[in-house]
Design an enzyme around this catalytic site. Structure first.
Site, PDB file in Angstrom:
ATOM      1  N   ARG A 330       1.320  -1.774  -0.001  1.00  8.18           N
ATOM      2  CA  ARG A 330       0.133   0.097   0.437  1.00  8.18           C
ATOM      3  C   ARG A 330       0.840   1.284   0.164  1.00  8.18           C
ATOM      4  O   ARG A 330       0.233   2.125  -0.676  1.00  8.18           O
ATOM      5  CB  ARG A 330      -0.759   0.376   1.242  1.00  8.18           C
ATOM      6  CG  ARG A 330      -1.979  -1.403   1.342  1.00  8.18           C
ATOM      7  CD  ARG A 330      -2.827  -1.485   2.342  1.00  8.18           C
ATOM      8  NE  ARG A 330      -3.748  -2.235   2.223  1.00  8.18           N
ATOM      9  CZ  ARG A 330      -4.309  -2.603   3.069  1.00  8.18           C
ATOM     10  NH1 ARG A 330      -4.363  -2.446   4.601  1.00  8.18           N
ATOM     11  NH2 ARG A 330      -5.363  -3.798   2.788  1.00  8.18           N
ATOM     12  N   ARG A 435       1.784  -2.162   7.181  1.00 12.61           N
ATOM     13  CA  ARG A 435       0.885  -2.782   6.753  1.00 12.61           C
ATOM     14  C   ARG A 435       0.255  -3.905   6.038  1.00 12.61           C
ATOM     15  O   ARG A 435      -0.094  -2.635   5.067  1.00 12.61           O
ATOM     16  CB  ARG A 435      -0.384  -2.852   7.722  1.00 12.61           C
ATOM     17  CG  ARG A 435      -1.462  -4.912   8.029  1.00 12.61           C
ATOM     18  CD  ARG A 435      -2.485  -3.866   8.860  1.00 12.61           C
ATOM     19  NE  ARG A 435      -3.541  -2.753   8.335  1.00 12.61           N
ATOM     20  CZ  ARG A 435      -4.462  -3.692   7.759  1.00 12.61           C
ATOM     21  NH1 ARG A 435      -4.459  -4.932   6.892  1.00 12.61           N
ATOM     22  NH2 ARG A 435      -5.090  -2.574   6.652  1.00 12.61           N
ATOM     23  N   LEU A 441      -6.895  -8.514  10.590  1.00  9.82           N
ATOM     24  CA  LEU A 441      -7.449  -9.012  10.673  1.00  9.82           C
ATOM     25  C   LEU A 441      -7.128 -10.537  11.530  1.00  9.82           C
ATOM     26  O   LEU A 441      -7.655 -10.420  12.338  1.00  9.82           O
ATOM     27  CB  LEU A 441      -8.886  -9.685   9.881  1.00  9.82           C
ATOM     28  CG  LEU A 441      -9.616  -8.218   8.779  1.00  9.82           C
ATOM     29  CD1 LEU A 441     -10.521  -9.374   7.727  1.00  9.82           C
ATOM     30  CD2 LEU A 441     -10.774  -7.800  10.378  1.00  9.82           C
TER      31      LEU A 441
HETATM   32  C1  FAD Z   1     -13.081   0.464   5.074  1.00  2.80           C
HETATM   33  C2  FAD Z   1     -12.051  -0.747   6.132  1.00  2.80           C
HETATM   34  C3  FAD Z   1     -11.876  -1.988   5.202  1.00  2.80           C
HETATM   35  C4  FAD Z   1     -10.210  -2.929   5.663  1.00  2.80           C
HETATM   36  N1  FAD Z   1     -10.574  -3.726   5.392  1.00  2.80           N
HETATM   37  C5  FAD Z   1     -10.152  -4.879   5.406  1.00  2.80           C
HETATM   38  C6  FAD Z   1      -9.904  -5.937   5.469  1.00  2.80           C
HETATM   39  O1  FAD Z   1      -9.874  -6.772   4.043  1.00  2.80           O
HETATM   40  N2  FAD Z   1      -8.422  -7.208   6.263  1.00  2.80           N
HETATM   41  C7  FAD Z   1      -7.752  -6.791   6.930  1.00  2.80           C
HETATM   42  O2  FAD Z   1      -7.295  -7.236   7.238  1.00  2.80           O
HETATM   43  N3  FAD Z   1      -8.157  -4.915   8.020  1.00  2.80           N
HETATM   44  C8  FAD Z   1      -9.099  -4.707   7.240  1.00  2.80           C
HETATM   45  N4  FAD Z   1      -9.556  -2.921   7.711  1.00  2.80           N
HETATM   46  C9  FAD Z   1      -8.210  -2.791   8.782  1.00  2.80           C
HETATM   47  C10 FAD Z   1      -9.442  -3.676   9.735  1.00  2.80           C
HETATM   48  O3  FAD Z   1     -10.605  -3.833  10.191  1.00  2.80           O
HETATM   49  C11 FAD Z   1      -9.167  -3.619  11.351  1.00  2.80           C
HETATM   50  O4  FAD Z   1      -7.916  -3.178  11.728  1.00  2.80           O
HETATM   51  C12 FAD Z   1      -9.543  -3.927  12.329  1.00  2.80           C
HETATM   52  O5  FAD Z   1     -10.554  -4.448  12.048  1.00  2.80           O
HETATM   53  C13 FAD Z   1      -9.429  -3.445  13.723  1.00  2.80           C
HETATM   54  O6  FAD Z   1     -10.094  -4.441  14.640  1.00  2.80           O
HETATM   55  P1  FAD Z   1     -10.200  -3.619  16.826  1.00  2.80           P
HETATM   56  O7  FAD Z   1     -10.767  -5.207  16.972  1.00  2.80           O
HETATM   57  O8  FAD Z   1      -8.403  -3.695  16.802  1.00  2.80           O
HETATM   58  O9  FAD Z   1     -10.708  -2.373  16.591  1.00  2.80           O
HETATM   59  P2  FAD Z   1     -11.989  -2.017  16.029  1.00  2.80           P
HETATM   60  O10 FAD Z   1     -12.634  -3.335  15.261  1.00  2.80           O
HETATM   61  O11 FAD Z   1     -11.774  -0.810  15.414  1.00  2.80           O
HETATM   62  O12 FAD Z   1     -13.634  -1.514  17.228  1.00  2.80           O
HETATM   63  C14 FAD Z   1     -12.968  -1.137  18.809  1.00  2.80           C
HETATM   64  C15 FAD Z   1     -13.765  -1.047  19.629  1.00  2.80           C
HETATM   65  O13 FAD Z   1     -13.585  -0.860  20.368  1.00  2.80           O
HETATM   66  C16 FAD Z   1     -14.910   0.099  21.421  1.00  2.80           C
HETATM   67  N5  FAD Z   1     -13.874   1.530  21.866  1.00  2.80           N
HETATM   68  C17 FAD Z   1     -13.128   2.695  21.204  1.00  2.80           C
HETATM   69  N6  FAD Z   1     -13.304   3.308  22.044  1.00  2.80           N
HETATM   70  C18 FAD Z   1     -13.646   3.095  23.097  1.00  2.80           C
HETATM   71  C19 FAD Z   1     -13.431   3.438  24.624  1.00  2.80           C
HETATM   72  N7  FAD Z   1     -13.202   4.796  24.650  1.00  2.80           N
HETATM   73  N8  FAD Z   1     -14.742   3.258  25.564  1.00  2.80           N
HETATM   74  C20 FAD Z   1     -15.436   1.761  24.964  1.00  2.80           C
HETATM   75  N9  FAD Z   1     -15.716   1.468  23.838  1.00  2.80           N
HETATM   76  C21 FAD Z   1     -14.603   1.572  22.836  1.00  2.80           C
HETATM   77  C22 FAD Z   1     -14.840   0.086  19.568  1.00  2.80           C
HETATM   78  O14 FAD Z   1     -16.597   0.223  20.579  1.00  2.80           O
HETATM   79  C23 FAD Z   1     -15.112  -0.832  19.045  1.00  2.80           C
HETATM   80  O15 FAD Z   1     -16.266  -1.980  19.528  1.00  2.80           O
HETATM   81  C24 FAD Z   1     -10.202  -2.592   6.913  1.00  2.80           C
HETATM   82  C25 FAD Z   1     -10.290  -0.878   7.547  1.00  2.80           C
HETATM   83  C26 FAD Z   1     -10.842  -0.339   6.996  1.00  2.80           C
HETATM   84  C27 FAD Z   1     -11.579   1.169   7.695  1.00  2.80           C
END
Ligand code: FAD
Length: 636
Positions: A330, A435, A441
């Site tokens: 990327r 990344r 994921l």
């Molecule tokens: C459009 C898009 C497409 C993507 N496609 C891919 C893909 O195809 N393959 C891949 O590997 N990656 C992909 N990514 C990256 C990937 O989706 C994310 O890095 C990953 O889903 C993050 O997961 P996470 O569980 O760390 O956090 P998140 O899914 O961001 O979850 C964060 C959680 O924390 C909670 N939260 C945040 N702050 C607080 C707070 N202060 N108090 C209480 N709760 C809070 C939120 O409510 C949420 O529940 C993509 C990203 C985007 C933007």
């Protein structure tokens, strides 16, 4: 401060196994006596909560949204990597490890990345067992496609909705534990502060977003899985609620922040089309399996794409990088798109777009094949732009997408505050300076399903079990400080809206700390950011009250933290006098305009420690490469 990453000794391929054997266990009867707080219900948080509860711990889990299923992870489109080698095209754990280390421009820990590659295969089996409907070949085997930075097909997917299907899988596992009473779910709660007692994380203060009330929760360990902070740029592909506050508040309480300036700019997003936009939309990298990226050879060529003959098109990625073509990583694809647009060859009204063209793939494979692979993405593109990508090429441009930086964690995913863990995009983790697609994921689920269930026990084993007393002075102090912060924000009564400030912040960050950075721009940002922050605290206008549902207040709380984070990002970018991965310092580039690392001086993780009345202090964690040779990254 002494940083100990706790990387196990021994051969790379045996480290994780050896470590798991050496980690202390918690007796099953004692597990019931431990309370664990998990913040976040994305892939990292929901998988962690489900696994920890399955082990017997009592878990409380929190999220901002009205349902855990609305976490940002639901938006992930393209897929998840694993080294299964189903297509028999030469993949292996070693190759996934190498591609990821190289993709991150040699700025990640070997041991972590190797573990990630090992675990990748278990994730796929586990998710299939949870019922995730991955795409399959005719014969029943799971299908794969290609993502950037790899010459093998190792990405498992569920059309363009992989994140959604994976989240439904881990949410089902979480729901099972909620129904069994092992997990308590708290929706519409935002973590406002971390409570630290005797240097250990022992609880949190949350704001009930519906009633506005502050609530105290104690636990024997706190796990942050709160996602990335790309929204510091205002415009990004992240969900509107994505924020840095939980990590930032923990930073202010002593958790170090690593590589804050490493931001991924994704090459294939729908270009910005107006100044009233608040969100950017990703067009998955998977599209580059079949779509060809090009611009007109002549600058300022305003002809329609169909009127530009083949000989007058510049397929710049295929030409410059014949081995990887459109599937370069990327950072490389983004920089090249910018380069073409800066040279006047950009297309569309603004000149800040390049074509992603499916004409040849449709002619080769037929429209229905392309529709099966990418139908929902094409539909989304048409809904937003009004153009049909089966007939005319998509227009795309890079946009902020992911943050590789985050809370510093050791091999056990523990931050510099004992008892505070960080998972998923919230930690600085395994991706180095860039990344690779489909690796987030993989990392989120590796952390939640397969790493934390082992490592948290090692910490809890040494902890006493009495319940945490939330009337402790430390809870009181954190609650009072949070109340004062909210009161201060509500009483400014200025003239500018929070979005207006956020936009200004985003503008500074994109302009000076975005896809390309240089010393003078970063210095300018360092003088503009404090001015903006000062104005924010004097001239913010917040409608409504703090005693009920108030999204402007929620945003203001987050933007206040983004403003402070922005400065740390700029400091970090300024300090790193080299280019690596996404961190492109214009002063440091090869003759061919590629990122030029300085391994002698900067082969480290930048680890920032908050100082109460002073500039943040920089510590470094040296990166030692024993299994790969550091080389200039090449995708030619
Ligand atoms: C459009 C898009 C497409 C993507 N496609 C891919 C893909 O195809 N393959 C891949 O590997 N990656 C992909 N990514 C990256 C990937 O989706 C994310 O890095 C990953 O889903 C993050 O997961 P996470 O569980 O760390 O956090 P998140 O899914 O961001 O979850 C964060 C959680 O924390 C909670 N939260 C945040 N702050 C607080 C707070 N202060 N108090 C209480 N709760 C809070 C939120 O409510 C949420 O529940 C993509 C990203 C985007 C933007």
């Amino acid at each position: 401060m002494e940083l100990n990453a706790h990387i196990p000794s021994g051969p790379l391929s045996e480290k994780w196994d050896k470590h798991r054997f050496e980690l202390k266990l918690v007796n099953p009867a004692n597990k019931r006596k431990f309370e664990i707080i998990v913040i976040g219900t994305g892939l990292a948080g929901s998988s962690a909560a489900a696994s920890l509860a399955e082990l017997g711990y009592h878990v409380k889990i929190f999220c901002i949204q009205d349902s855990p299923r609305r976490a940002h992870s639901i938006a992930a489109q393209g897929g998840i990597n694993a080294a299964k080698n189903y297509p028999n095209d030469g993949d292996s754990i070693q190759r996934l490890f190498y591609d990821t280390i190289k993709g991150g421009d040699f700025r990640a820990r070997e041991a972590n990345v190797y573990r990630l590659a090992q675990i990748s295969n278990h994730i796929i089996d586990h998710c299939v067992a949870l019922g995730v409907p991955f795409a399959r070949e005719y014969g029943g085997l799971l299908a794969n496609r290609s993502f950037g930075g790899a010459q093998v097909s190792r990405t498992f997917y569920a059309r363009g909705q992989t994140g959604q299907q994976l989240l439904l899988g881990s949410y089902s596992a979480l729901s099972r534990q909620i129904a069994l009473g092992n997990v308590e779910m708290f929706t519409r709660r935002e973590m406002m502060d971390l409570v630290v007692i005797n240097d250990h994380a022992k609880g949190i203060i949350v704001r009930n977003l519906v009633t506005g009330k502050l609530e105290r929760f104690g636990a024997h360990a706190v796990v942050l899985a709160t996602g990335g902070y790309g929204n510091v740029f205002f415009l990004s592909t992240n969900a509107m609620n994505s924020n840095v506050s939980a990590s930032w508040r923990s930073y202010l309480k002593g958790a170090c922040f690593a590589n804050p300036s490493f931001t991924q700019i994704h090459p294939t997003c729908i270009p910005v089309h107006g100044s009233f936009q608040s969100k950017l939309t990703l067009m998955s990298e998977s599209l580059r399996n079949d779509g060809r990226v090009w611009v007109p050879k002549e600058s300022k060529d305003k002809r329609l794409p169909k009127d530009i003959p083949e000989s007058e098109r510049l397929y710049y990625l295929e030409k410059k990088y014949p081995s990887f073509g459109n599937l370069v990583p990327r950072d490389v694809a983004s920089r090249n798109a910018k380069e073409q647009c800066d040279a006047g060859r950009g297309v569309g009204e603004t000149g800040y777009a390049v074509y992603l063209d499916f004409r040849d793939a449709i002619a080769r494979d037929g429209k229905s094949t392309i529709e099966k692979k990418y139908g929902n993405l094409f539909q989304m593109y048409e809904r937003i732009t009004g153009e049909n990508p089966y007939d005319v090429p998509m227009k795309i441009y890079p946009a902020v997408h992911y943050t590789m930086g985050g809370l510093w964690v050791d091999y056990n995913l523990m931050t510099t505050i004992p008892g505070l863990f960080a998972l998923g995009e919230a930690n600085f983790s395994d991706h180095g300076a860039n990344r690779l697609g489909a690796s987030a994921l993989m990392q989120g689920l590796a952390d939640g399903f397969f790493v934390i269930p082992y490592t948290i026990g090692n910490y809890l084993n040494g902890q006493s079990q009495p319940n945490i007393d939330t009337s402790h002075e430390a809870f009181k102090e954190a609650e009072v400080a949070t109340n004062e912060r909210i009161y201060r924000l509500m009483s400014i009564d200025g003239k500018r809206t929070v979005d207006d400030f956020h936009k200004s912040l985003g503008h500074i960050m994109w302009e000076y700390c975005g896809m390309a950075r240089n010393e003078s721009g970063l210095e300018q940002a360092l003088s503009k950011l404090p001015e903006l922050r000062e104005e924010f605290w004097e001239n913010l206008k917040l409608p409504g009250s703090s005693e009920n549902f108030n999204q402007s207040l929620e945003r203001a709380i987050r933007v206040a933290d983004f403003m402070e984070l922005g400065e740390l990002m700029v400091l970090d970018a300024l300090e790193r006098e080299e280019s690596c991965g996404c961190h492109f310092r214009q002063e440091y580039q090869t003759d061919e305009n590629e990122a030029l690392r300085n391994d002698d001086e900067f082969c480290y993780v930048s680890v920032w420690e908050h100082q109460e009345d002073d500039e943040p202090q920089l510590h470094t964690e040296s990166l030692n490469f024993e299994n790969v040779q550091l080389s200039q990254r090449s995708y030619k």
